[in-house]
Enzyme design. Structure first.
Site, PDB file in Angstrom:
ATOM      1  N   LYS A 195      -4.805  20.066  -5.637  1.00 48.09           N
ATOM      2  CA  LYS A 195      -4.238  19.350  -4.480  1.00 48.09           C
ATOM      3  C   LYS A 195      -3.091  18.449  -4.911  1.00 48.09           C
ATOM      4  O   LYS A 195      -2.040  18.398  -4.245  1.00 48.09           O
ATOM      5  CB  LYS A 195      -5.340  18.534  -3.781  1.00 48.09           C
ATOM      6  CG  LYS A 195      -4.910  17.853  -2.499  1.00 48.09           C
ATOM      7  CD  LYS A 195      -4.237  16.506  -2.693  1.00 48.09           C
ATOM      8  CE  LYS A 195      -5.182  15.423  -3.089  1.00 48.09           C
ATOM      9  NZ  LYS A 195      -4.472  14.108  -3.234  1.00 48.09           N
TER      10      LYS A 195
ATOM     11  N   ASP B 167      -0.200   5.166   0.805  1.00 50.40           N
ATOM     12  CA  ASP B 167      -0.490   6.200   1.812  1.00 50.40           C
ATOM     13  C   ASP B 167      -0.568   5.605   3.208  1.00 50.40           C
ATOM     14  O   ASP B 167      -1.322   4.656   3.452  1.00 50.40           O
ATOM     15  CB  ASP B 167      -1.804   6.905   1.474  1.00 50.40           C
ATOM     16  CG  ASP B 167      -1.677   7.719   0.213  1.00 50.40           C
ATOM     17  OD1 ASP B 167      -0.811   8.595   0.180  1.00 50.40           O
ATOM     18  OD2 ASP B 167      -2.428   7.460  -0.752  1.00 50.40           O
TER      19      ASP B 167
ATOM     20  N   THR C 147      -5.124   3.198  -3.777  1.00 46.20           N
ATOM     21  CA  THR C 147      -6.270   3.952  -4.298  1.00 46.20           C
ATOM     22  C   THR C 147      -5.898   5.409  -4.565  1.00 46.20           C
ATOM     23  O   THR C 147      -6.760   6.238  -4.814  1.00 46.20           O
ATOM     24  CB  THR C 147      -7.460   3.892  -3.328  1.00 46.20           C
ATOM     25  OG1 THR C 147      -7.008   4.209  -2.021  1.00 46.20           O
ATOM     26  CG2 THR C 147      -8.084   2.532  -3.309  1.00 46.20           C
TER      27      THR C 147
ATOM     28  N   GLU D 246      -0.900  10.964   4.444  1.00 45.68           N
ATOM     29  CA  GLU D 246      -2.241  11.529   4.654  1.00 45.68           C
ATOM     30  C   GLU D 246      -2.163  12.780   5.525  1.00 45.68           C
ATOM     31  O   GLU D 246      -2.632  13.845   5.134  1.00 45.68           O
ATOM     32  CB  GLU D 246      -3.162  10.486   5.300  1.00 45.68           C
ATOM     33  CG  GLU D 246      -3.394   9.250   4.452  1.00 45.68           C
ATOM     34  CD  GLU D 246      -4.244   9.498   3.206  1.00 45.68           C
ATOM     35  OE1 GLU D 246      -4.451  10.656   2.822  1.00 45.68           O
ATOM     36  OE2 GLU D 246      -4.678   8.503   2.600  1.00 45.68           O
TER      37      GLU D 246
ATOM     38  N   GLY E 117     -10.244   7.818  -1.506  1.00 39.66           N
ATOM     39  CA  GLY E 117     -10.175   8.621  -2.727  1.00 39.66           C
ATOM     40  C   GLY E 117     -10.340  10.098  -2.430  1.00 39.66           C
ATOM     41  O   GLY E 117     -11.275  10.506  -1.728  1.00 39.66           O
ATOM     42  N   GLY E 118      -9.420  10.904  -2.947  1.00 44.46           N
ATOM     43  CA  GLY E 118      -9.434  12.337  -2.667  1.00 44.46           C
ATOM     44  C   GLY E 118     -10.668  13.046  -3.189  1.00 44.46           C
ATOM     45  O   GLY E 118     -11.282  13.863  -2.490  1.00 44.46           O
TER      46      GLY E 118
ATOM     47  N   ARG F 241     -13.647  12.023  -1.200  1.00 46.02           N
ATOM     48  CA  ARG F 241     -13.562  12.642   0.134  1.00 46.02           C
ATOM     49  C   ARG F 241     -14.076  14.083   0.076  1.00 46.02           C
ATOM     50  O   ARG F 241     -14.801  14.544   0.956  1.00 46.02           O
ATOM     51  CB  ARG F 241     -12.093  12.583   0.584  1.00 46.02           C
ATOM     52  CG  ARG F 241     -11.859  12.785   2.048  1.00 46.02           C
ATOM     53  CD  ARG F 241     -10.427  12.390   2.397  1.00 46.02           C
ATOM     54  NE  ARG F 241     -10.208  10.974   2.185  1.00 46.02           N
ATOM     55  CZ  ARG F 241      -9.103  10.448   1.657  1.00 46.02           C
ATOM     56  NH1 ARG F 241      -8.085  11.220   1.305  1.00 46.02           N
ATOM     57  NH2 ARG F 241      -8.996   9.153   1.484  1.00 46.02           N
TER      58      ARG F 241
ATOM     59  N   ASP G 200       0.878  -1.162   0.000  1.00 47.98           N
ATOM     60  CA  ASP G 200       0.000   0.000   0.000  1.00 47.98           C
ATOM     61  C   ASP G 200       0.929   1.229   0.000  1.00 47.98           C
ATOM     62  O   ASP G 200       2.130   1.104   0.304  1.00 47.98           O
ATOM     63  CB  ASP G 200      -0.874  -0.018   1.257  1.00 47.98           C
ATOM     64  CG  ASP G 200      -1.586   1.296   1.472  1.00 47.98           C
ATOM     65  OD1 ASP G 200      -2.203   1.790   0.516  1.00 47.98           O
ATOM     66  OD2 ASP G 200      -1.511   1.838   2.606  1.00 47.98           O
TER      67      ASP G 200
ATOM     68  N   HIS H 284      -9.132  18.786  -6.599  1.00 49.09           N
ATOM     69  CA  HIS H 284      -8.289  17.591  -6.553  1.00 49.09           C
ATOM     70  C   HIS H 284      -7.062  17.748  -7.451  1.00 49.09           C
ATOM     71  O   HIS H 284      -5.945  17.382  -7.068  1.00 49.09           O
ATOM     72  CB  HIS H 284      -9.114  16.364  -6.959  1.00 49.09           C
ATOM     73  CG  HIS H 284      -8.438  15.072  -6.698  1.00 49.09           C
ATOM     74  ND1 HIS H 284      -8.009  14.234  -7.705  1.00 49.09           N
ATOM     75  CD2 HIS H 284      -8.081  14.461  -5.531  1.00 49.09           C
ATOM     76  CE1 HIS H 284      -7.433  13.173  -7.160  1.00 49.09           C
ATOM     77  NE2 HIS H 284      -7.468  13.279  -5.862  1.00 49.09           N
TER      78      HIS H 284
ATOM     79  N   ASP I 150      -2.091  -0.232   6.108  1.00 49.67           N
ATOM     80  CA  ASP I 150      -2.185   0.542   7.361  1.00 49.67           C
ATOM     81  C   ASP I 150      -3.597   0.945   7.731  1.00 49.67           C
ATOM     82  O   ASP I 150      -3.790   1.514   8.805  1.00 49.67           O
ATOM     83  CB  ASP I 150      -1.361   1.833   7.255  1.00 49.67           C
ATOM     84  CG  ASP I 150      -2.057   2.856   6.382  1.00 49.67           C
ATOM     85  OD1 ASP I 150      -2.360   2.529   5.214  1.00 49.67           O
ATOM     86  OD2 ASP I 150      -2.358   3.953   6.877  1.00 49.67           O
TER      87      ASP I 150
HETATM   88  C1  XBP Z   1      -5.372   6.301  -0.037  1.00 49.87           C
HETATM   89  C2  XBP Z   1      -6.492   7.183  -0.318  1.00 49.87           C
HETATM   90  C3  XBP Z   1      -6.249   8.327  -1.194  1.00 49.87           C
HETATM   91  C4  XBP Z   1      -5.368   9.412  -0.605  1.00 49.87           C
HETATM   92  C5  XBP Z   1      -5.307  10.594  -1.503  1.00 49.87           C
HETATM   93  O1  XBP Z   1      -5.814   5.066   0.481  1.00 49.87           O
HETATM   94  O2  XBP Z   1      -7.608   6.974   0.115  1.00 49.87           O
HETATM   95  O3  XBP Z   1      -7.464   8.897  -1.540  1.00 49.87           O
HETATM   96  O4  XBP Z   1      -5.938   9.842   0.626  1.00 49.87           O
HETATM   97  O5  XBP Z   1      -5.046  10.265  -2.821  1.00 49.87           O
HETATM   98  P1  XBP Z   1      -4.836   3.788   0.498  1.00 49.87           P
HETATM   99  P2  XBP Z   1      -5.928  10.863  -4.015  1.00 49.87           P
HETATM  100  O6  XBP Z   1      -3.666   4.108   1.381  1.00 49.87           O
HETATM  101  O7  XBP Z   1      -5.663   2.701   1.107  1.00 49.87           O
HETATM  102  O8  XBP Z   1      -4.458   3.474  -0.921  1.00 49.87           O
HETATM  103  O9  XBP Z   1      -6.211  12.282  -3.697  1.00 49.87           O
HETATM  104  O10 XBP Z   1      -5.075  10.678  -5.250  1.00 49.87           O
HETATM  105  O11 XBP Z   1      -7.199  10.040  -4.076  1.00 49.87           O
HETATM  106 MG    MG Z   2      -2.890   3.289   3.320  1.00 53.67          MG
END
Ligand code: XBP
Ligand code: MG
Length: 258
Positions: A84, A10, A122, A17, A51-52, A55, A8, A81, A182
């Site tokens: 960002k 993030d 993701t 994050e 997903g940003g 979210r 993974d 986005h 995580d």
């Molecule tokens: C990561 C996410 C992502 C990030 C931001 O989840 O949920 O949306 O927060 O990235 P994981 P984007 O660690 O489970 O992959 O803004 O590109 O979506």
């Molecule tokens: Mg993660």
């Protein structure tokens, strides 16, 4: 026989994050003239939504000052986005998002030992690219036999799609891989794909339950005792045992050519 380690991104590789995406979202709000700010605790709540863009839309649904039509919200979320992600890349390039302990060493150990690695995230591909380039330079994709990001797997975690695509690209069965995750969205995604899942606890999910995980640790550095030649060595805790056994099995297995 275990053959591949699936990462993974993030929270697992770095505290992206809290220190990266959250900060970049706040800068994007400012850049678009919006008075919105996500503090550390609020963003932790919002992380329930993977997903940003998703979210942002979730947050806008509870805001009186967000655009009223669905179309205008989708358009604003898309523009925020995009901004960002540009600001996130700048933060990462400025080394404001530190890699978590032990990650780099484990990645290097896998390369040294001929262990296949893959990415299942993701997050947008551009964000993965920015983060990985800081550590490995432009050639970073050569280190991974499969890199599957948000653009490849539209059904986001906890949907197992991203992991299923990784397995298909690797040409491996789930039983031949382990995932490092995580989050409460990531662990069920990997588990639903049938993958043995190890949790490295990021700041946001330090207290989470992770019932389906095979093992948990605070971070990968404390989970492994490193000795000469980057070789992970046994230690009694569950993650250490699972990972050590996995790595030993992988080392004995023939190299997989994707
Ligand atoms: C990561 C996410 C992502 C990030 C931001 O989840 O949920 O949306 O927060 O990235 P994981 P984007 O660690 O489970 O992959 O803004 O590109 O979506
Ligand atoms: Mg993660």
């Amino acid at each position: 026989m275990l053959r591949a380690l699936i990462w993974d991104v993030d929270g697992t590789i770095a505290e992206t994050e809290r220190d990266g995406h959250r900060v970049a979202f706040n800068r994007a709000f400012e850049a678009h003239g919006l008075p919105w700010q996500w503090d550390v605790a609020t963003y932790g709540e919002l992380l329930r939504v993977a997903g940003g863009r998703e979210r942002l839309l979730h947050d806008m649904a509870g805001r009186a000052d967000a655009p009223s039509s669905d179309g205008a919200r989708v358009d604003l979320a898309r523009r925020l986005h995009e901004t960002k992600n540009v600001l996130y890349a700048a933060l990462v390039e400025a080394n404001d998002v530190a890699w978590r302990p032990g990650v780099r060493r484990l990645m290097d150990a896998c390369v040294d030992e001929g262990i296949v690695q893959a990415i299942a995230t993701t997050t947008s591909r551009a964000n993965v690219d920015a983060l990985m380039r800081t550590a490995f330079g432009n050639a970073w994709p050569q280190r991974f036999a499969a890199i599957v990001c948000a653009e490849d797997a539209p059904a986001k975690k906890p949907d197992p799609l991203v992991y299923r695509i990784v397995l298909a690209r690797l040409g491996l069965d789930a039983s031949e891989t382990i995932a490092i995750e995580d989050s409460p969205n990531g662990v069920p995604a990997a588990c639903a794909a049938g993958i043995t899942t190890l949790v490295t606890r990021s700041d946001y999910f330090r207290e989470a339950d992770f019932a389906g995980a095979a093992a948990r640790c605070e971070d990968l550095e404390s989970a492994l005792t490193w000795s000469g030649g980057n070789a992970p060595r046994v230690d009694p805790a569950t993650l250490r045992d699972v990972l050590r056994t996995s790595l030993e099995q992988m080392r004995r297995a023939p190299r997989h050519d994707p």
